[in-house]
Design a protein around this motif. Structure first.
Motif, mmCIF file in Angstrom:
data_model
loop_
_atom_site.group_PDB
_atom_site.id
_atom_site.type_symbol
_atom_site.label_atom_id
_atom_site.label_comp_id
_atom_site.label_asym_id
_atom_site.label_seq_id
_atom_site.Cartn_x
_atom_site.Cartn_y
_atom_site.Cartn_z
ATOM 1 N N ALA A 2 -79.462 64.633 -0.814
ATOM 2 C CA ALA A 2 -80.396 64.378 -1.901
ATOM 3 C C ALA A 2 -80.259 62.946 -2.314
ATOM 4 C CB ALA A 2 -80.055 65.273 -3.067
ATOM 5 N N CYS A 3 -81.315 62.405 -2.735
ATOM 6 C CA CYS A 3 -81.220 61.022 -3.121
ATOM 7 C C CYS A 3 -82.159 60.800 -4.279
ATOM 8 C CB CYS A 3 -81.610 60.166 -1.947
ATOM 9 S SG CYS A 3 -81.132 58.511 -2.231
ATOM 10 N N ALA A 5 -84.307 58.278 -6.458
ATOM 11 C CA ALA A 5 -84.865 56.937 -6.536
ATOM 12 C C ALA A 5 -84.831 56.478 -7.980
ATOM 13 C CB ALA A 5 -86.297 56.951 -6.042
ATOM 14 N N PRO A 22 -74.163 55.944 -8.636
ATOM 15 C CA PRO A 22 -74.043 55.439 -7.272
ATOM 16 C C PRO A 22 -74.886 56.241 -6.285
ATOM 17 C CG PRO A 22 -72.156 56.736 -7.842
ATOM 18 C CD PRO A 22 -73.123 56.898 -8.952
ATOM 19 N N PHE A 23 -76.171 56.182 -6.378
ATOM 20 C CA PHE A 23 -76.962 57.022 -5.491
ATOM 21 C C PHE A 23 -77.488 56.333 -4.268
ATOM 22 C CE2 PHE A 23 -77.437 59.632 -9.240
ATOM 23 C CZ PHE A 23 -76.854 60.745 -8.695
ATOM 24 N N ASN A 24 -78.325 55.380 -4.509
ATOM 25 C CA ASN A 24 -79.189 54.971 -3.439
ATOM 26 C C ASN A 24 -79.150 53.482 -3.324
ATOM 27 O OD1 ASN A 24 -81.250 54.403 -1.816
ATOM 28 N ND2 ASN A 24 -82.748 55.650 -2.879
ATOM 29 N N PHE A 25 -78.669 52.974 -2.199
ATOM 30 C CA PHE A 25 -78.573 51.537 -2.144
ATOM 31 C C PHE A 25 -79.925 50.870 -2.029
ATOM 32 C CE2 PHE A 25 -79.293 50.543 2.263
ATOM 33 C CZ PHE A 25 -78.837 51.626 2.970
ATOM 34 N N GLN A 26 -80.923 51.660 -1.725
ATOM 35 C CA GLN A 26 -82.268 51.098 -1.648
ATOM 36 C C GLN A 26 -82.736 50.574 -2.992
ATOM 37 O OE1 GLN A 26 -84.740 54.157 0.036
ATOM 38 N NE2 GLN A 26 -85.415 52.705 1.586
ATOM 39 N N PHE A 34 -73.219 50.031 -6.379
ATOM 40 C CA PHE A 34 -74.310 50.989 -6.517
ATOM 41 C C PHE A 34 -74.641 51.257 -7.959
ATOM 42 C CE2 PHE A 34 -72.301 52.553 -2.627
ATOM 43 C CZ PHE A 34 -73.337 52.192 -1.816
ATOM 44 N N ILE A 116 -71.500 60.973 -8.427
ATOM 45 C CA ILE A 116 -71.331 60.639 -7.020
ATOM 46 C C ILE A 116 -71.894 61.755 -6.164
ATOM 47 C CG2 ILE A 116 -69.663 60.061 -5.223
ATOM 48 C CD1 ILE A 116 -67.757 59.237 -7.445
ATOM 49 N N THR A 118 -72.020 63.800 -3.037
ATOM 50 C CA THR A 118 -71.170 64.022 -1.870
ATOM 51 C C THR A 118 -71.993 64.594 -0.728
ATOM 52 O OG1 THR A 118 -70.601 66.236 -2.571
ATOM 53 C CG2 THR A 118 -69.153 64.485 -3.296
ATOM 54 N N GLY A 121 -76.398 61.828 3.327
ATOM 55 C CA GLY A 121 -77.638 61.090 3.100
ATOM 56 C C GLY A 121 -77.822 60.652 1.662
ATOM 57 N N GLY A 122 -76.818 60.876 0.839
ATOM 58 C CA GLY A 122 -76.835 60.324 -0.502
ATOM 59 C C GLY A 122 -77.524 61.192 -1.531
#
Lengths: 122, 456
Positions: A2-3, A5, A22-26, A34, A116, A118, A121-122
């Motif tokens: 899960a991620c 945005a 700290p989820f999504n480096f995008q 993050f 965080i 775990t 794919g974030g």
């Protein structure tokens, strides 16, 4: 997998160290960390008066606030019911939130709260 | 006697958490592993490090001064593994690790559709992290699995992309330039693989293919550079997911290999999983306590709905169950452990899937289903893939003309599913696969030719 945005503009607005997501480096251009850092809304929240009485946010309120204000897409990948999805670890000042009462924990000023993921794919 | 009381089956109620204490030293606990297992900071770190070294030590597989390649993705698990290995080598303690590590990073940014900038940042992160440890770093793009005509020799390419050389000669400006050329070269390699992935029918097949190709490429790199072991940072939670999704995808025969500590399917390079005793939660806690920098890896199903792939759905199932029943992952892994691999040396080389290296357990029962499909494909594909001369003069298929049926027959059931309902051409197959199938076919033909001369 899960991620969440989180819009990049948020980090520009709030810059102190209260909540780290700290989820999504995008969502973060400077990928040294993050962190999406929030300060202002909490500062405000800590002093909110409801019915003339000051109260502090607990984790439940914080999670629903994050859901409504930060998550743009697919909030179900972060939230499940009132709490976070299984697979997302919540640390309050580096301690597991299970030790601190989970949803009933009342936020203190300068608390560092980490969500965080775990999941793959974030 | 058979009565099971209901409350035994109910998930343990959320404990009333007054400040609990560490089960070892009675200090105030910081980490909860499961219901009553609480640890304080230092006891947890000691526990975590010990478990890692014990897993390696117990296996007695890794000899001193053996060259071991660490598969590093920058994600949480492999970052923790890199840190643990680095720590284990530098410390002066009796359980010191004694092997010679190298690090390999496979860039799959093209398949995840990352922008050039994101990829550059990511590579930069990988490089700085690895250079802190001083281990040699091999960086390669996943596209390399489809070699372009000019560079069939994988070894020479790897040496040039050995980034550690450039990092040692510091100078940030020149290293920036190197990343650019690296990315340019990667992009050149990736044209083919992006096309191939677009043709795959669904994200389950894509994920499966990605795992297989990444593993293959890492093995090739290890072999080319004289590494005999590769460490993968799969942790218990991932393995539990893998066991269940493997079974769901018709890969039951490879489950035993996919979860054991050492996967010896490939004779030259053994895969080891030193993190298999950990839960993702433990890894995340460790990373935070040690403030180790890592990146959240995107996957093909990031931000996709839960049902977007079998693997994703399985993960969801396992983590949901794990939340109420904390021994779920352990139970699945222990069950997987009980499956035995059998004697691999006795297996005929023909009965091994050239794509995933697992034993082919399919027999004729399956063929009824696929025959009609493949026969129609033969006509279509032979026309597509060769100029018709049949002597290899078109260079699309060297030496032997493979038909779609011949290829499909050689794959295991799980790998056939990847190509299922998919209008792929010979060109879309990685070279190593074609080579392996050709080898198998030549052996088979030879065997047939000499068969009548053989004594029983």
């Amino acid at each position: 997998m899960a991620c969440c945005a989180i819009s990049g503009s948020i980090q520009a607005q709030y810059n102190s160290k209260v909540i780290l997501l700290p989820f999504n480096f995008q969502c973060l251009n400077n990928s040294d960390s993050f962190c999406v850092m929030l300060w202002w809304p909490l500062q405000q929240a800590l002093n909110v008066t409801g019915n003339g009485q000051a109260y502090r946010w607990d984790m439940k309120k914080l999670i629903s606030w994050i859901k409504e204000n930060l998550l743009q897409e697919r909030p179900e990948l972060f939230v499940q019911g009132d709490s976070v999805r299984p697979g997302i670890l919540v640390l309050i000042n580096e301690s597991d939130w299970e030790l601190l009462g989970e949803l009933e924990y009342h936020l203190e000023e300068n608390d560092c709260i980490l969500f965080i993921s775990t999941l793959h794919g974030g | 006697m058979c009565n099971v009381e209901d409350q035994d089956l109910l998930p343990p109620s959320k404990a009333k958490n007054a400040s609990r204490t560490c089960i070892k030293c009675k200090e105030v606990a910081q980490i909860v592993l499961r219901a009553d297992n609480c640890y304080c900071r230092s006891c947890f770190i000691a526990y975590f490090t010990h478990k890692f070294r014990a897993t390696i030590g117990k296996s007695k597989l890794i000899r001193s001064n053996e060259k071991v390649l660490l598969a590093f993705s920058g994600g949480p698990r492999s970052s923790a593994m890199l840190y643990l290995v680095h720590e284990g080598l530098s410390e002066n303690i009796h359980k010191k690790l004694r092997f010679l590590p190298g690090v390999v990073f496979i860039d799959d940014g093209a398949i995840l559709q990352l922008s050039e900038n994101e990829r550059r940042n990511y590579l930069e992160f990988i490089r700085t992290t690895v250079s802190k440890t001083g281990f040699p770093l091999f960086c390669e793009s996943l596209g390399k699995i489809f070699p372009t005509n000019q560079d069939t020799n994988i070894q020479s390419n790897l040496l040039s992309s050995d980034l550690s050389n450039t990092t040692r000669s510091d100078a940030t400006s020149s290293s920036n330039f190197d990343l650019d050329t690296l990315i340019k070269r990667f992009k050149n390699d990736e044209l083919k693989i992006v096309q191939v992935f677009e043709k795959l029918p669904n994200s389950t097949a894509k994920e499966d293919m990605l795992h297989i190709l990444r593993k293959k490429l890492i093995q090739q790199i290890a072999e080319a550079n004289g590494y005999t072991k590769v460490m993968f940072a799969d942790c218990g939670t991932r393995l539990a997911v893998k066991i269940l999704s493997d079974i769901a995808q018709g890969r039951g025969s490879s489950v035993a290999h996919d979860v054991t500590f050492a996967d010896e399917r490939n004779q030259a390079v053994t895969l080891v999983r030193p993190m298999r005793e950990f839960l993702t939660k433990e890894v995340a806690n460790y990373l935070t306590l040690k403030s180790i920098d890592y990146r959240t890896r995107l996957s093909l199903t990031t931000m996709k709905p839960v049902k977007s792939s079998i693997e994703r759905l399985t993960e969801n199932f396992v983590t949901d169950l794990q939340a109420s029943f904390p021994s779920t992952v352990n139970t699945i892994c222990r069950t997987g452990d009980k499956l035995s691999v059998g004697d691999t040396s006795k297996i005929d080389a023909d009965a091994i899937c050239p794509l995933c290296d697992s034993r082919i357990d399919t027999n004729n029962s399956l063929e009824g289903k696929t025959t009609s499909k493949t026969t129609s494909k033969i006509c279509q594909n032979t026309a597509d893939s060769c100029c018709g001369e049949g002597d290899g003069s078109c260079n699309r298929i060297a030496r032997i003309n493979l038909t779609a049926k011949e290829i499909e027959d050689r794959l295991c059931y799980g790998c056939r599913l990847i190509f299922h309902s998919n209008n792929w051409e010979m060109d879309d197959l990685p070279q190593f696969l074609i080579d392996a199938i050709e080898k198998q076919l030549r052996r088979k033909r030879l065997k047939e030719e000499i068969e009548e001369f053989l004594l029983d």
